[in-house]
Design an enzyme around this catalytic site. Structure first.
Site, short mmCIF file in Angstrom:
data_model
loop_
_atom_site.label_atom_id
_atom_site.label_comp_id
_atom_site.label_asym_id
_atom_site.label_seq_id
_atom_site.Cartn_x
_atom_site.Cartn_y
_atom_site.Cartn_z
N LYS A 40 -12.19 0.08 -0.82
CA LYS A 40 -11.20 0.59 -2.08
C LYS A 40 -12.22 0.91 -2.94
O LYS A 40 -12.61 1.43 -3.52
CB LYS A 40 -9.77 -0.69 -2.20
N SER A 84 1.19 -1.37 0.30
CA SER A 84 -0.01 -0.04 0.21
C SER A 84 0.75 1.39 -0.35
O SER A 84 0.20 2.52 -0.19
CB SER A 84 -0.92 0.14 0.46
N HIS A 102 -5.51 -3.71 -2.45
CA HIS A 102 -5.46 -2.54 -3.42
C HIS A 102 -5.13 -3.38 -5.07
O HIS A 102 -4.72 -3.11 -5.81
CB HIS A 102 -4.27 -1.77 -2.72
C1 LIG Z 1 -6.78 -0.67 3.13
C2 LIG Z 1 -6.07 -2.35 3.63
C3 LIG Z 1 -7.09 -3.07 4.55
C4 LIG Z 1 -8.09 -2.72 5.30
O1 LIG Z 1 -9.51 -2.23 4.48
P1 LIG Z 1 -10.52 -1.81 5.05
O2 LIG Z 1 -12.08 -2.60 4.29
O3 LIG Z 1 -10.14 -0.61 4.68
O4 LIG Z 1 -11.07 -2.32 6.23
C5 LIG Z 1 -6.05 -4.56 4.85
N1 LIG Z 1 -4.91 -4.93 4.10
C6 LIG Z 1 -4.16 -4.08 3.37
C7 LIG Z 1 -3.49 -4.61 2.42
C8 LIG Z 1 -4.97 -2.70 2.87
O5 LIG Z 1 -4.61 -1.88 2.07
#
Ligand SMILES: *Cc1c(COP(=O)(O)O)cnc(C)c1O
Length: 395
Positions: A241, A182, A210
């Protein structure tokens, strides 16, 4: 006095302030879109995870409103008591098909999906082998597990091999990695990870937060991108996302789904999604299947923006995806850069230590399929002006 009793917290905050690390929340006065109002100012948005512009997609909004009219605002119970509605199960069937898996299970967020799965899937006498740059929710999930933890160097396959050898006598070995990382936007070497795991009889779990909606056919994620369908045991995804709503899930086998329904603590002890959320997520999967051009545009925009930054002389690190860091070095430079971009009408957050290593502070940008070429050019002009002002480029 409450204030007096909370003094220890105020002192910690003063410490953050003195180091310039206190960051007030930025408040949006508009929908999450390419142009947003932030703290009362209209700016071009390069800071969201809204890869495909789905937060405001008409099909998602309609699905959410209709489901709310029909099913109400909330679900009223945890899934295992009375909080499983047909919209929840419909979404789970769709996600399983989408990920080419036998079954899936939805959690309240990607964060709780990782906590829920990692805490209970493996036990004492087992080992979880994890990339050092994995997401905080993976790290916390591993902390909650009774299994031993073993951290390998970022994407270093020789190091992974050493960890697998060291733990060869463990009952269960689970290798876990982000699909797309990320902060740097680089992709996990999944074929090499799967090959090693198979040779050592280890399970593989990939967190495609992502990558879903971004990589693979129709945005199926890294497993599909690398043509590894059927060879990765657990795929974690988020609905928060690219999917544009809220939630997380694991796509795996029916056995894993049944096991988690009985054991995963966020699933057992926290209320399920409002029906509107589940219905909007479901509509988002339909959109991914019906509008593949969204993903094409996302990648065109990514290529255009990255090429523009490189032409100007910026360092975009090892990024291979729409997550494009613009490396500044010092934390203070990144924060000043972000502030000056904002004054020029571009919203892109500065990120420094400890989220990224010291000396690797950056502006983190994500373009979306919804950005126009004119908007991207405007953003590049702002980067050029501020870059020259601060001596980051054109030295
Ligand atoms: C953003 C993210 C999460 C968390 O996801 P949410 O639905 O926002 O709680 C988990 N793992 C990774 C790799 C992320 O980038």
């Amino acid at each position: 006095m409450i204030t007096e009793r909370m003094r220890f917290l105020a002192e910690d905050l003063d410490d953050l302030r003195s180091k310039g690390l206190f960051r007030p929340l930025r408040v949006l006065g508009s929908a999450q879109d390419t142009e947003v109002v932030v703290d009362g100012v209209a700016v071009l948005n390069l800071s969201s995870n809204n890869y495909l512009g789905l937060t405001t997609h008409p099909r998602l909004k309609t699905a959410m409103v209709n489901a709310t009219e029909l099913w109400g605002a909330g679900s009223g119970a945890v899934r295992t008591i009375a909080g499983t509605m047909s919209v929840h199960e419909e979404l789970e069937r769709k996600l399983a098909d989408f990920k080419h898996a036998e079954a899936s299970l939805v959690f309240q967020s990607g964060f709780t999906a990782n906590l829920g799965v990692l805490q209970v899937l493996v036990k004492e006498g087992d080992v979880i082998i994890s990339d050092e740059l994995n997401h905080a929710s993976i790290i916390d999930g591993i902390r909650l597990s009774k299994a031993e933890r073993s951290i390998f160097k970022h994407k270093d396959m020789d190091d992974l091999e050493r960890h697998l050898e060291r733990h060869q006598d463990k009952r269960v070995k689970l290798v876990v990695t982000d699909g797309v990382f990320s902060m740097d936007g680089d992709i996990a070497p999944l074929p090499a990870i799967v090959e090693r795991a198979e040779r050592h009889g280890a399970l593989v779990m990939v967190d495609d937060a992502h990558a879903s909606g971004v990589l693979g056919r129709n945005g199926r994620g890294t497993v599909n991108h690398f043509e590894l369908d059927g060879r990765v045991d657990l795929q974690i995804g988020t609905l928060s996302k690219a999917i544009g709503v809220l939630g997380g899930y694991v796509a795996s086998t029916q056995t894993v789904r049944d096991f988690l329904i009985h054991r995963a603590r966020p699933f057992l002890f926290s209320t399920s999604h409002p029906p509107g959320v589940a219905a909007a997520c479901s509509a988002a999967i339909d959109v991914l299947l019906a509008e593949p051009d969204l993903i094409e545009r996302l990648w065109q925009n990514t290529a255009r923006f990255k090429a523009g930054l490189k032409r100007l002389g910026f360092d975009t690190g090892p990024s291979e995806t729409p997550i494009t860091p613009v490396i500044m070095g010092k934390g203070a430079t990144a924060m000043a850069f972000s502030d000056r971009l904002f004054n020029r009408g571009v919203f892109a957050q500065g990120i420094g230590y400890p989220t990224v290593p010291e000396g690797r502070a950056r502006i983190r940008t994500i373009v979306t399929s919804a950005h126009s070429e004119a908007q991207l050019d405007r953003a590049l002009e702002a980067f050029e002006s501020v870059g020259k002002e601060l001596g980051v480029i054109g030295k």
